[in-house]
Scaffold this motif. Structure first.
Motif, PDB file in Angstrom:
ATOM      1  N   GLY A  26      27.741 -18.888  28.292  1.00 39.66           N
ATOM      2  CA  GLY A  26      27.635 -18.552  26.880  1.00 39.66           C
ATOM      3  C   GLY A  26      26.804 -19.564  26.116  1.00 39.66           C
ATOM      4  O   GLY A  26      26.018 -19.197  25.227  1.00 39.66           O
ATOM      5  N   PHE A  27      26.952 -20.836  26.455  1.00 38.68           N
ATOM      6  CA  PHE A  27      26.146 -21.870  25.815  1.00 38.68           C
ATOM      7  C   PHE A  27      24.674 -21.725  26.196  1.00 38.68           C
ATOM      8  O   PHE A  27      23.783 -21.906  25.359  1.00 38.68           O
ATOM      9  CB  PHE A  27      26.662 -23.261  26.204  1.00 38.68           C
ATOM     10  N   LYS A  28      24.412 -21.397  27.445  1.00 42.59           N
ATOM     11  CA  LYS A  28      23.031 -21.176  27.876  1.00 42.59           C
ATOM     12  C   LYS A  28      22.415 -20.000  27.130  1.00 42.59           C
ATOM     13  O   LYS A  28      21.270 -20.070  26.663  1.00 42.59           O
ATOM     14  CB  LYS A  28      22.979 -20.949  29.385  1.00 42.59           C
ATOM     15  N   ASP A  29      23.173 -18.919  26.999  1.00 47.67           N
ATOM     16  CA  ASP A  29      22.669 -17.745  26.286  1.00 47.67           C
ATOM     17  C   ASP A  29      22.393 -18.071  24.823  1.00 47.67           C
ATOM     18  O   ASP A  29      21.368 -17.663  24.262  1.00 47.67           O
ATOM     19  CB  ASP A  29      23.682 -16.598  26.371  1.00 47.67           C
ATOM     20  N   ALA A  30      23.325 -18.789  24.188  1.00 43.32           N
ATOM     21  CA  ALA A  30      23.163 -19.122  22.774  1.00 43.32           C
ATOM     22  C   ALA A  30      21.940 -19.996  22.556  1.00 43.32           C
ATOM     23  O   ALA A  30      21.142 -19.767  21.636  1.00 43.32           O
ATOM     24  CB  ALA A  30      24.418 -19.821  22.258  1.00 43.32           C
ATOM     25  N   LEU A  31      21.766 -20.989  23.424  1.00 42.66           N
ATOM     26  CA  LEU A  31      20.630 -21.896  23.279  1.00 42.66           C
ATOM     27  C   LEU A  31      19.315 -21.153  23.468  1.00 42.66           C
ATOM     28  O   LEU A  31      18.360 -21.330  22.697  1.00 42.66           O
ATOM     29  CB  LEU A  31      20.759 -23.034  24.295  1.00 42.66           C
ATOM     30  N   THR A  32      19.252 -20.277  24.471  1.00 47.82           N
ATOM     31  CA  THR A  32      18.057 -19.468  24.676  1.00 47.82           C
ATOM     32  C   THR A  32      17.780 -18.596  23.452  1.00 47.82           C
ATOM     33  O   THR A  32      16.627 -18.366  23.079  1.00 47.82           O
ATOM     34  CB  THR A  32      18.220 -18.587  25.922  1.00 47.82           C
ATOM     35  N   GLY A  33      18.855 -18.136  22.812  1.00 46.62           N
ATOM     36  CA  GLY A  33      18.694 -17.296  21.627  1.00 46.62           C
ATOM     37  C   GLY A  33      17.961 -17.960  20.496  1.00 46.62           C
ATOM     38  O   GLY A  33      17.239 -17.305  19.734  1.00 46.62           O
ATOM     39  N   PHE A  34      18.100 -19.283  20.357  1.00 48.14           N
ATOM     40  CA  PHE A  34      17.389 -19.971  19.280  1.00 48.14           C
ATOM     41  C   PHE A  34      15.879 -19.820  19.453  1.00 48.14           C
ATOM     42  O   PHE A  34      15.148 -19.610  18.476  1.00 48.14           O
ATOM     43  CB  PHE A  34      17.741 -21.465  19.259  1.00 48.14           C
ATOM     44  N   TYR A  35      15.429 -19.946  20.698  1.00 43.82           N
ATOM     45  CA  TYR A  35      13.997 -19.814  20.961  1.00 43.82           C
ATOM     46  C   TYR A  35      13.527 -18.377  20.730  1.00 43.82           C
ATOM     47  O   TYR A  35      12.406 -18.155  20.236  1.00 43.82           O
ATOM     48  CB  TYR A  35      13.689 -20.263  22.395  1.00 43.82           C
ATOM     49  N   LEU A  36      14.366 -17.410  21.090  1.00 40.35           N
ATOM     50  CA  LEU A  36      14.010 -16.022  20.834  1.00 40.35           C
ATOM     51  C   LEU A  36      13.852 -15.765  19.341  1.00 40.35           C
ATOM     52  O   LEU A  36      12.924 -15.078  18.905  1.00 40.35           O
ATOM     53  CB  LEU A  36      15.080 -15.091  21.409  1.00 40.35           C
TER      54      LEU A  36
END
Length: 492
Positions: free
Chosen positions: A44-54
């Motif tokens: 979940g943390f990996k997904d959230a962090l990737t979301g910032f770049y998206l």
């Protein structure tokens, strides 16, 4: 690369529209999931962090307006653009372009709100982050991104720092709550940016994988670090921030950080022969965004469009910028423009974002990338901050020779005296050093949004192809805060 970026951020904090914390917290999208569920697992943390770049890689922000589109229009990059007939309206921040400006502001603070929520949970749920180095890398990335976004907000909505560092600028938001955040003086905002960057550097140092290529033998989260806020991007940002601060001590620190990036061995200046093949210069990318199928955004603007729809400047203007009558015709950056005929006149159209390069995973070509920090800028910061004129010129020449094949072309006579030469038809009132740098920023960062920031930071009263040539540009450099910031932010 696709496996890294196909996941979609679904956060209870993906909030829409308004610009104040009080408003933000009243809104939850229907697609959101409970944040406790999202942050219950390391993934979940990996997904959230990737979301910032998206979120950063959208057309409202760095996939268009904050790079080759609106910011470069403000810097006079174009003479032809769709539906622009009066170029002076570009500076109508409270009028024609109010929606554009307010959207930039709200979208960036929306991401910051997500980051602050992430930073709360990365500590509150640290026990679920079990992979070695993940906690430090994730938290360091998030702090670096928070500083990066606030810094660009400062450069847009803050005063001309060199002239009015104590004028009010923007809020610096570090918590996800519904409490109003005061608008701070520019000096305090910059100090908070630097503090976040220094903390990010400490976390990432020794924990960042520093893998800047494709490597199927490693964890996918740790490869291609130039597509994330890596430790060297943080150091490059410290060079930017200290250079922006501008006092002697800060310039010495900017030089120190710029040199550390240059000498890291992680990045290299593009070779003369490679630039026409990959004008995006992938070997120089310290921090970039991966934008899936970027061609769908950039091709209608630079590749497929008719002459009435493209962003372009006329041939004579571009030839002036690249000084083609005095050796600049060999400049590979100039050679990457293509010609488009328009009623008997030739327009020059940048091919920097052409997506026709190789997509091989073993040889990163810059495909689908939007550079945000490149190595050339570190050389320029070193050239600006190095006290010795000869050494400073050597940093500029190191870049120029890879672009033009010409050695020692930087003017060093009276380097730090007011320049009496006409540069692009104007006497700028700047020093020889700054004018030599300005010419390089014009040539180097076409389509990247950095030139407007350069003009503002150095307090240029006007510049080549200025959209408002009769105006004192210093009155147009600061965008106003949205009305909602005053209405809801307790910042009257």
């Amino acid at each position: 690369m696709k496996r890294l970026y196909f996941r979609i951020l679904i956060l209870t904090t993906l909030l829409a529209g308004s610009t104040s914390c009080a408003e933000w917290l009243d809104v939850q999208p229907k697609t959101s999931v409970e944040q406790d569920d999202l942050f219950a697992r390391e993934t979940g943390f990996k997904d959230a962090l990737t979301g910032f770049y998206l979120l950063m890689g959208t057309e409202n922000l760095y996939a268009q307006n904050l790079t080759y589109s609106y910011l470069d229009m403000l810097a006079g990059r174009y003479e032809s653009a769709p539906e622009i007939y009066d170029w002076t309206t570009l500076y109508a921040y409270d009028g024609t372009y109010q929606t554009t400006v307010n959207t930039i502001y709200s979208k960036m603070y929306n991401i910051i709100a997500n980051i602050n929520n992430f930073l709360y949970f990365v500590d509150a749920k640290r026990d679920v982050i079990t992979t070695p180095n993940y906690y430090e890398t994730m938290k360091g990335e998030a702090l670096g991104l928070r500083a990066f976004l606030h810094f660009d907000l400062l450069r847009l909505f803050g005063p001309i720092y060199s002239q009015n560092p104590d004028d009010k600028a923007i809020p610096y938001r570090t918590a996800f709550n519904n409490e109003a955040t005061p608008i701070l003086p520019a000096r305090e905002v910059l100090d908070l940016c630097i503090a976040d960057l220094l903390e990010a550097e400490k976390l990432l140092d020794g924990h960042d994988s520093e893998i800047f290529n494709y490597d199927d033998t490693v964890d996918a989260f740790t490869e291609m670090r130039q597509m994330r806020m890596n430790v060297w991007a943080v150091r490059a940002m410290l060079a930017r921030a200290y250079c922006y601060k501008g006092d002697a001590e800060s310039k010495a620190l900017a030089l120190q950080y710029a040199r550390s990036v240059i000498e890291s061995g992680k990045f290299s200046l593009a070779t003369y022969s490679s630039i026409t093949v990959s004008p995006i210069m992938p070997t120089e990318q310290i921090f970039a965004l991966y934008i899936y199928d970027y061609y769908q955004i950039v091709d209608p603007i630079f590749v497929d469009a008719s002459s009435s729809n493209i962003l372009s400047a006329y041939q004579a203007t571009v030839e002036t910028w690249y000084e083609t009558t005095s050796g600049g015709a060999s400049d590979r950056r100039f050679q990457t423009f293509r010609n488009v005929s328009d009623n008997g006149r030739i327009k020059k159209v940048s091919q920097k974002y052409s997506q026709n390069g190789s997509s091989s995973r073993d040889n990163y070509s810059g495909l689908n990338s939007q550079p945000l920090i490149r190595l050339a800028e570190m050389y320029y910061i070193a050239a600006e901050c190095e006290p010795d004129a000869t050494t400073a010129a050597s940093y500029l020449n190191a870049v120029i020779v890879t672009r033009t094949g010409q050695n020692n072309s930087t003017q060093t006579r009276n380097f730090d005296q007011i320049d009496t030469r006409q540069i692009y038809g104007q006497v700028t009132g700047q020093t020889v050093r700054i004018n030599e740098l300005m010419k390089e920023y014009v040539k180097e960062f076409y389509g990247e949004g950095q030139l407007f920031f350069f003009y503002k930071r150095l307090n240029f009263k006007t510049f080549s192809n200025c959209p408002a040539p009769q105006d004192d540009m210093t009155t147009h450099y600061q965008m106003p805060l949205p009305d909602n910031e005053y209405t809801f932010g307790n910042n009257n």
